[in-house]
Every structure is written in structure tokens, then in C-alpha cells.
Design an enzyme around this catalytic site. Structure first.
Site, short mmCIF file in Angstrom:
data_model
loop_
_atom_site.label_atom_id
_atom_site.label_comp_id
_atom_site.label_asym_id
_atom_site.label_seq_id
_atom_site.Cartn_x
_atom_site.Cartn_y
_atom_site.Cartn_z
CE LYS A 96 -2.78 41.34 28.67
NZ LYS A 96 -3.27 42.70 28.66
CE1 TYR A 144 -7.21 44.58 28.28
CE2 TYR A 144 -7.45 45.59 30.44
CZ TYR A 144 -7.39 44.47 29.65
OH TYR A 144 -7.51 43.23 30.22
NE ARG A 147 1.79 44.76 52.63
CZ ARG A 147 2.22 45.50 53.68
NH1 ARG A 147 2.86 46.63 53.48
NH2 ARG A 147 2.01 45.08 54.91
CG ASP A 175 -1.36 50.48 28.59
OD1 ASP A 175 -0.45 49.71 28.27
OD2 ASP A 175 -2.49 50.09 28.98
C1 LIG Z 1 -4.07 43.51 29.47
C2 LIG Z 1 -3.95 44.98 29.40
C3 LIG Z 1 -4.08 45.77 30.54
C4 LIG Z 1 -4.42 45.19 31.90
O1 LIG Z 1 -3.42 44.35 32.37
P1 LIG Z 1 -3.71 43.04 33.28
O2 LIG Z 1 -2.35 42.47 33.44
O3 LIG Z 1 -4.67 42.19 32.55
O4 LIG Z 1 -4.29 43.55 34.56
C5 LIG Z 1 -3.92 47.14 30.40
N1 LIG Z 1 -3.65 47.70 29.21
C6 LIG Z 1 -3.52 46.97 28.09
C7 LIG Z 1 -3.23 47.65 26.80
C8 LIG Z 1 -3.68 45.60 28.14
O5 LIG Z 1 -3.57 44.88 27.02
#
Ligand SMILES: *Cc1c(COP(=O)(O)O)cnc(C)c1O
Length: 379
Positions: free
Chosen positions: A195, A98, A46, A170
Site C-alpha cells: 500500500k 482487514y 531466502r 497493523d
Molecule cells: C492489504 C492489507 C493487508 C494484507 O496485505 P497484502 O500485502 O495484501 O497481503 C493487511 N492489512 C491491511 C490493513 C491491508 O490494507
């Protein structure tokens, strides 16, 4: 070192025990200690795991940051950032973000006394106006999801610095290939590695990168204390994914451009949202802060009928109807009923997420086939 080299070599060494060029999957929870407290830097997975550590240094390298941390999901990475705050602290967030980010802010952290303000950041003056003595964090997403709005990170960073407020960006949609928010003055970069970083739709993961020693200390303390870490197998997959990030992104950008320009000429299409289009309201900012415009496109249909959008979303064959984005394969989605269903309709429509809005994650297939697929579904 330039980006393509960093993607492959940044922060990585051959495995010290065997020389394996690929970081092995250290599928272990614990590590044998030579004496009490005497170990090789790893005591429990962890806290740290060699496969995860390799990925964390690699992601830090491609974001031009010193410290990286990986989490069980993008949301878990966001969770870590908000846990740096205390009850009574206030956050100014972009109002076009998001859906899951909105959900964790509103339904998890609000009840612990953290206050969230959602403002339109296309005019950064709105950030300045919302700052008060309790403001501790500015949360930016750019390009925004799904409206592809572009927020000026440098301008937001200037406001954040003046007010001594932390700025987090982000960077999921742009990826470090297209923009590096730390270089533009942000304190923290966040990724849903699910992604583009992973890139193959086979992992759920999040990441944070920062340069500040104090922020890093908190980041690692919370990562270990809250425990939402990512496993060694997933770390390996994302390490492998990042090795082709630059090559994939080049194709995502090329295909994105071809499809955005084609959509613009289609008689059934109303508006096209892609930051590379000259008429995009923030094209100038995008041109300055990004090195390309990516493969995410949204568009609405003439007449704005929910039924038309639904028909289109299920009518494509190559574009698969699915949530998520950033993989090699193309996806089609309907934000109002899928990714953004948790946002109330009035809030949604204020930011442009109308019933006929369709979002594309353009993959790296042949653009001609992708266009033919959309053309067929439009008919
Ligand atoms: C998918 C996404 C998230 C969240 O991420 P997860 O891996 O699904 O928890 C946050 N911000 C953006 C812009 C995203 O596309």
C-alpha cells in the site's frame, strides 16, 4: 533525524562494492564462499539478500525500530506473527479488520488450535475483559479498514504490558509518517508494504518491525523457515517508494481532508468516516496518536441501497474501481462485495459495513479533479 531524512537515508549506506547511491538489485540466489562457512554475511537469498536487507533496515528506521523483516505479502507478515504462537494460545483481535487478516486467522490458524476472539476495541476495556491465562497476543489495526475507527494504541499497550501479552499493530493505513506504534508501546508493527510504503501499486509485500531481541529472533527464524520472503526487484521498488513517502503522505492527507469535508456537504451522502472530522467518535484519540489523518475515507449513501453504491463505484472515471489502496492514483471500492466479501453479512453489518458503504483511497492527483469526478458519478 526527522522523518523525511530517515525515509531517504535511514538504515542505508552506499553500495559497499561500487559506491552506487541506490542499493542495487542483487538478483542472485546464492553467494560464492571463500572457504567452508566463510562468506560476507550472505549465504542464500531466502535467509538474506543485500537488497532486501537494505529495505529491512530502512523500514525499521522509519518505524523507530531496531529490527525489520520483509515478506512476500502483508498476509505473509501476519502469518509470521501468528506462527510465533503455539496450539492452545489465544489471540484478541479487533472485530473491524482487514478481510484477509480475518480469513487467515479463521480459516488457516484456527485449525492448528489457535483461538481468536474478535472484540470491539473502541472501548479498550473490552480487551481487558477478554484476556485469560492463554492470551498471548493482542492484534490491533488502526485506523481500521474500512470503518476508519481509531483504537488507542497507548491504552492497549498498557493492558498488554500488565497482562504480559504481546501487542501487534497493523500500521498499513496510517504509515510510519502518521504514527509509530512501537513508540506507543506496541511490540510488533506490521505493514502491507503493498500500500503506502510501496506507494505505486506495483508490488505486493509485507513487513514487520520490532525492538525486542527475543521477538526479533523468532521473526527471523520464521521468515527463513517458512520462506515467504520478498524478492530483490520488489525490495528495490519499495526502497524507492519509501524515499517519497513523506511527500506523498502530505498530499494524501490534504486531499483526504478536502474530499471528506466535501462529502459531508453532499445531499446524497449519509455518513462520512474520516478520523480528521471533529465529529468522528475517536477524533480525540486520533489527534493524540497520529500526526495527520491520511487519505482513506469511507462513506455511506442515504437510503442504503446496494444498487446506488454499485452505480457510484463504476461511475467514476479518475477513481478506479479496484481493491487495494495507498497508491498515487485514487481508487474506489465497495467493501461489502470486494475486500470484505469473505466476512459473513451479519458480522459485517455489526461493524458498520452496510451495503451502501463506499471506500476511497484518495490519491495524490489534484483534489479539484477528484471532487469533480465524484460529483459526476453521484449525479
Ligand atoms: C492489504 C492489507 C493487508 C494484507 O496485505 P497484502 O500485502 O495484501 O497481503 C493487511 N492489512 C491491511 C490493513 C491491508 O490494507
Amino acid at each position: 533525524m526527522k522523518f523525511g531524512t530517515k525515509a531517504i537515508h535511514g538504515g542505508l549506506e552506499p553500495d559497499p562494492t561500487t559506491g552506487a547511491i541506490m542499493t542495487p538489485i542483487y538478483q542472485t540466489s546464492t553467494y560464492v564462499q571463500e572457504g567452508i562457512g566463510v562468506h560476507k554475511g550472505y549465504a542464500y537469498s531466502r535467509s538474506a539478500n543485500p537488497t532486501r536487507s537494505a529495505l529491512e533496515s530502512n523500514i525499521a528506521a522509519i518505524e523507530n525500530g531496531q529490527y525489520g523483516a520483509c515478506f512476500a505479502s502483508g498476509i505473509a507478515a501476519i502469518d509470521c506473527v501468528i506462527k510465533m504462537l503455539n496450539p492452545g494460545d489465544e489471540v484478541i483481535s479487533t472485530d473491524d479488520l482487514y478481510g484477509g487478516t480475518y480469513r487467515i486467522f479463521k480459516t488457516i490458524f484456527e485449525k492448528y488450535g489457535i483461538v481468536f476472539h474478535f472484540v470491539n476495541m473502541l472501548d479498550v476495556q473490552n480487551i481487558k475483559n477478554a484476556i485469560n491465562e492463554n492470551t498471548k497476543l493482542i492484534w490491533v489495526e488502526t485506523p481500521t479498514n474500512p470503518m476508519m475507527n481509531i483504537i488507542d494504541v497507548e491504552a492497549a499497550a498498557k493492558i498488554a504490558k500488565e497482562a504480559r501479552v504481546m501487542l501487534a499493530v497493523d500500521n498499513t493505513f496510517a504509515t510510519p509518517y502518521l504514527q509509530n506504534p512501537l513508540d506507543q508501546g506496541a511490540d510488533i508493527v506490521m505493514h502491507s508494504a503493498t500500500k503506502y510504503l510501496g506507494g505505486h501499486s506495483d508490488v505486493v509485500m509485507g513487513a514487520l518491525v520490532c525492538n525486542d531481541d527475543e521477538i526479533a529472533k523468532e521473526m527471523y527464524r520464521i521468515q527463513n523457515s517458512s520462506g515467504a520472503v520478498t524478492g530483490p526487484m520488489d525490495s528495490f521498488l519499495v526502497l524507492r517508494g519509501i524515499k517519497t513517502l513523506h511527500v506523498r503522505m502530505q498530499r494524501h492527507c490534504e486531499n483526504g481532508e478536502k474530499i471528506a469535508r466535501w462529502l459531508k456537504t453532499h445531499p446524497k451522502v449519509d455518513k462520512v468516516y474520516w478520523p480528521g472530522l471533529e465529529e468522528h467518535p475517536n477524533h480525540a484519540v486520533a489527534k493524540r496518536q497520529m500526526r495527520g489523518y491520511g487519505g482513506m475515507i469511507s462513506f455511506s449513501l442515504k437510503g442504503n441501497r446496494l444498487e446506488d453504491a454499485k452505480k457510484l463505484a463504476v461511475g467514476t472515471k479518475l477513481f478506479a474501481l479496484a481493491e487495494s489502496l495507498g497508491g498515487v492514483e485514487s481508487l474506489i471500492g465497495h467493501p461489502a462485495t470486494m475486500t470484505h466479501a469473505s466476512i459473513p453479512k451479519e458480522e459485517r453489518e455489526k461493524t458498520g459495513i452496510v451495503d451502501s458503504l463506499i471506500r476511497l483511497s484518495v490519491g495524490i492527483e489534484d483534489a479539484d479533479d477528484l471532487i469533480a469526478d465524484l460529483e459526476g458519478a453521484m449525479d
